[in-house]
Design a protein around this motif. Structure first.
Motif, mmCIF file in Angstrom:
data_model
loop_
_atom_site.group_PDB
_atom_site.id
_atom_site.type_symbol
_atom_site.label_atom_id
_atom_site.label_comp_id
_atom_site.label_asym_id
_atom_site.label_seq_id
_atom_site.Cartn_x
_atom_site.Cartn_y
_atom_site.Cartn_z
ATOM 1 N N LEU A 46 6.119 2.767 -68.840
ATOM 2 C CA LEU A 46 5.282 2.430 -67.700
ATOM 3 C C LEU A 46 6.053 1.511 -66.753
ATOM 4 N N GLU A 47 5.952 1.812 -65.485
ATOM 5 C CA GLU A 47 6.574 0.962 -64.466
ATOM 6 C C GLU A 47 5.476 0.102 -63.856
ATOM 7 N N ALA A 48 5.219 -1.012 -64.504
ATOM 8 C CA ALA A 48 4.112 -1.856 -64.065
ATOM 9 C C ALA A 48 4.479 -3.318 -64.306
ATOM 10 N N ASP A 51 -5.776 -0.474 -66.107
ATOM 11 C CA ASP A 51 -4.803 -1.015 -65.151
ATOM 12 C C ASP A 51 -3.758 0.018 -64.711
ATOM 13 N N ASN A 52 -3.577 1.076 -65.480
ATOM 14 C CA ASN A 52 -2.484 2.016 -65.178
ATOM 15 C C ASN A 52 -2.928 3.466 -65.241
ATOM 16 N N SER A 53 -4.184 3.726 -65.012
ATOM 17 C CA SER A 53 -4.707 5.085 -65.197
ATOM 18 C C SER A 53 -4.020 6.097 -64.276
ATOM 19 N N VAL A 72 -5.053 -1.296 -70.894
ATOM 20 C CA VAL A 72 -3.872 -0.586 -70.383
ATOM 21 C C VAL A 72 -4.294 0.603 -69.532
ATOM 22 N N GLN A 129 -0.954 6.005 -62.895
ATOM 23 C CA GLN A 129 0.427 6.261 -63.318
ATOM 24 C C GLN A 129 0.466 7.078 -64.604
ATOM 25 N N TYR A 146 3.085 -4.748 -69.378
ATOM 26 C CA TYR A 146 3.003 -3.353 -69.782
ATOM 27 C C TYR A 146 4.387 -2.683 -69.876
#
Length: 719
Positions: free
Chosen positions: A493-495, A476-478, A473, A480, A499
């Motif tokens: 999370l907007e992914a 992939d989203n560091s 997680v 944001q 997620y």
């Protein structure tokens, strides 16, 4: 609800004002005008004009000592053209004129037909009391004169109307005042309703002030005579005076409460108290003197005038402090005072006697009542907001207190677990304990505490599988997640869809770049503001614990470690013994301990020095760590004595391990000399009659002394 009702009342009042404006246009229609307005008159203060009245033999009746004290003496001649008018009506304004008299000329003498005074209460007036009126229908054949007197100089308006026309106009005035007084009465009733609900003193004082003022206003306009049952409230000058004093007393009291003068303006508060006392005194005189002397009336008016600068000063003072009540107060009284001043100026012939200037005071009274109701509504809403804020703060403090107690209990539990655990397990214990407690409060699937320090991201979860998941997680989203932490905005999370169930709770902490708690939640997870506050506080405590673990680890190690041998010190090894004894007794396991002592250690120190003695103890400590089982606990009990705990090991197996240790002791070479040393050991083990750790230590100590007494370098078992 209360606020909405207040504003609904204001809307009704505004509607009434609109009706009044419409009524004012109806009143001033062009067809409702008098027939004759330019009546000739004689000024009886002018001797030359008196000479022109030589055909009136008894003109001296207007020149008595009593009448000479008056400032206005005018004699109007009614024209003979009134004979052509059907049902003529003589109307004299303003209605506050002290006295008017209607005469007919009979054989050169004036004979009194009728008179009207300012306070003529013998019968209810036929029309609204804005004027003196005389019906001339049955006396138009006579030569008529009208005499007007007043205690100050004024120019009355004398008009001849057709009765039906004036009656229509008066009816419209009546409807106008019905709307005004109904609006004021409505506001009074609404405020009575709110007083019964809220029980605020300001409402009670406002009701008292507005009710007495309404009675005074209805009496002064003559409208009160529309209600015969109430006419006694305005049947004489004293009654009018009493209600004026009561209303002003109520006004001063309401001002003190509404503007909170006792707290915000104590000096002005005392001045208002003086004015209240003066009005109370005038009120009492209304029951003592009958009729009320004009001098007392003048003193009352003077008191009201003197209060005006105080009101202006008080309002300006509070407005400078941004007092909202002062704004409503100033707006209400600006309208009322402006209308009052215009009315006074009309009585002095400075302003014309038109609809706005003559009736504006009554309309301003309704506006004043409306604005004060709005002010009271605003004050109640302010108080409600303050009360709600105070209750919210109290609730937040209570919640914070409860939360702090919960955290204290939680942290105590964690401390106890850390105390009996290995330092490498600290993070796992903290995270699992926190999340277990959090799961009792909030439903979630999994969670991870994450923070970045020195370019390194630390991820802590309850299990290793969850750690791998959250590592992905973060990868992939560091960006944001870091942005949400910088914005301090809890958010999903907007992914990608994988997620979408991750909810990020930022944490504000020092000594690291960013941190957060990530919860894996269900689709129906919709946190409230209080829940988010709780989660952020919870996440902060969790992160703080994780950041403090290293310090705790160092502190704990230092507090429990012997500086020389790096083994457990005496307190720590005794504490470990008590814990292992309880565990062994609970699980019915074996447990052995050994007391170990270096033989003739004093001779080593005396012969080779204390530095060699320290080397001896260090070498022995390292040998014990190497040869004893991994689950063994070894501590320096004191001097050259060591206490060894061997969990799940019987005394015979313990003796075997210690024999290996004894055999592997290697002599030390000190300055080309050989330093040999041996050890004596006493071993005891858990038995069915073992009471406590002290009993085990005593038994091992006795076995040690047996080894010493039997020649040393021996291992003996306790009996």
């Amino acid at each position: 609800m209360i606020g909405r009702l207040h504003y609904a009342t204001i809307a009704i009042s505004i509607l009434l004002v609109a009706i009044l404006l419409a009524a004012s246009k109806i009143v001033t229609q062009a067809n409702l005008v008098p027939i004759k307005t330019d009546l000739s008159f004689y000024d009886l203060k002018d001797p030359e004009q008196i000479k022109n009245l030589n055909r009136i033999h008894n003109v001296d009746i207007f020149l008595t000592k009593k009448t000479q004290l008056k400032q206005t003496h005018k004699l109007y001649r009614i024209p003979n053209t009134i004979k052509q008018i059907t049902n003529p009506l003589l109307v004299i304004t303003p209605g506050l004129l002290e006295e008017t008299r209607l005469y007919q000329l009979e054989r050169g003498n004036l004979q009194l037909l009728s008179k009207s005074t300012r306070y003529d209460f013998n019968s209810a007036p036929e029309f609204m009391a804005f004027q003196h009126s005389y019906n001339l229908q049955n006396i138009t054949s006579k030569e008529l004169y009208l005499y007007v007197e007043h205690y100050r100089e004024t120019s009355p308006v004398v008009e001849i109307w057709e009765y039906e026309t004036f009656n229509r106009l008066d009816n419209q005035y009546n409807q106008l005042y019905t709307a005004i007084f109904f609006g004021i009465l409505l506001l009074i009733l609404v405020n009575v309703f709110f007083y019964l609900i809220i029980k605020r003193r300001e409402y009670l004082l406002y009701i008292f002030y507005n009710s007495t003022f309404l009675v005074f206003l209805m009496g002064s306009t003559g409208y009160i005579y529309q209600f015969p049952a109430l006419s006694f409230l305005a049947n004489n000058k004293n009654t009018q005076f009493v209600f004026l004093c009561l209303s002003m007393y109520g006004l001063y009291s309401f001002t003190q409460a509404f503007l909170s003068t006792k707290k915000l303006a104590p000096v002005e508060h005392q001045c208002l108290t003086v004015f209240r006392g003066a009005m109370l005194l005038y009120f009492i005189t209304g029951f003592i003197f009958f009729p009320i002397p004009q001098i007392i009336v003048n003193m009352t008016n003077l008191t009201l005038v003197l209060a005006f600068p105080l009101y202006v000063w008080l309002v300006v003072k509070l407005l400078r402090r941004s007092n909202r009540q002062a704004f409503f107060f100033s707006l209400a009284f600006a309208l009322l005072i402006l209308a009052g001043v215009c009315r006074i100026l009309t009585t002095f012939d400075i302003l014309p006697m038109n609809f706005i200037f003559s009736q504006g005071f009554a309309i301003a009274s309704l506006l004043e009542a409306t604005i004060f109701t709005l002010g009271l509504a605003d004050r109640v809403l302010q108080l409600k907001t303050q009360r709600d804020t105070a209750q919210k703060e109290y609730l937040e403090r209570s919640q914070a207190y409860e939360l702090q107690k919960n955290f204290s209990t939680l942290l105590n539990n964690i401390t106890q677990k850390l105390h009996t655990s290995k330092s490498q397990e600290y993070e796992t214990i903290v995270v699992s304990t926190f999340l277990k407690d959090l799961r009792k409060r909030i439903k979630f699937v999994s969670a991870a505490a994450i923070y970045q320090m020195d370019d390194k991201i630390h991820i802590y979860t309850a299990t290793s599988q969850e750690r791998q998941k959250y590592s992905q997680v973060i990868r992939d989203n560091s960006l944001q997640i870091k942005r949400l932490c910088d914005l301090k905005a809890p958010k999903r999370l907007e992914a990608d869809i994988i997620y979408e169930d991750m909810f990020v709770i930022p944490v504000t902490m020092r000594r690291h770049e960013w941190s957060c708690l990530i919860l894996e939640v269900d689709d129906d997870f919709k946190p409230t503001e209080s829940m988010l506050d709780f989660l952020q506080h919870y996440a902060t405590e969790l992160t703080r614990c994780l950041l403090n673990i290293e310090s705790l680890r160092l502190i704990k190690t230092k507090a429990e470690t012997d500086d020389l041998t790096r083994l457990l010190n005496r307190g720590a090894i005794v504490e470990r013994l008590e814990l292992n004894l309880v565990r062994a007794q609970r699980n019915n396991d074996d447990l052995s301990i050994a007391f170990l002592d270096v033989d003739d250690f004093k001779n080593v120190n005396d012969t080779f020095g204390h530095e060699t003695g320290d080397r001896c103890l260090k070498n022995l400590a390292n040998l014990l760590l190497e040869e004893l089982p991994n689950n063994s606990l070894i501590g320096r009990y004191g001097g050259d004595e060591f206490l060894i705990i061997l969990p799940k090991i019987g005394k015979f197996e313990a003796k075997r391990y210690l024999k290996i240790v004894s055999e592997k002791i290697i002599p030390m070479i000190v300055e080309n000399q050989t330093c040999r040393y041996t050890i004596s050991v006493g071993v005891s083990s858990l038995k069915s009659d073992t009471k406590d750790s002290l009993q085990l230590i005593r038994e091992a100590d006795k076995a040690l002394y047996v080894s010493k007494n039997q020649g040393k370098n021996q291992i003996n078992l306790a009996k």
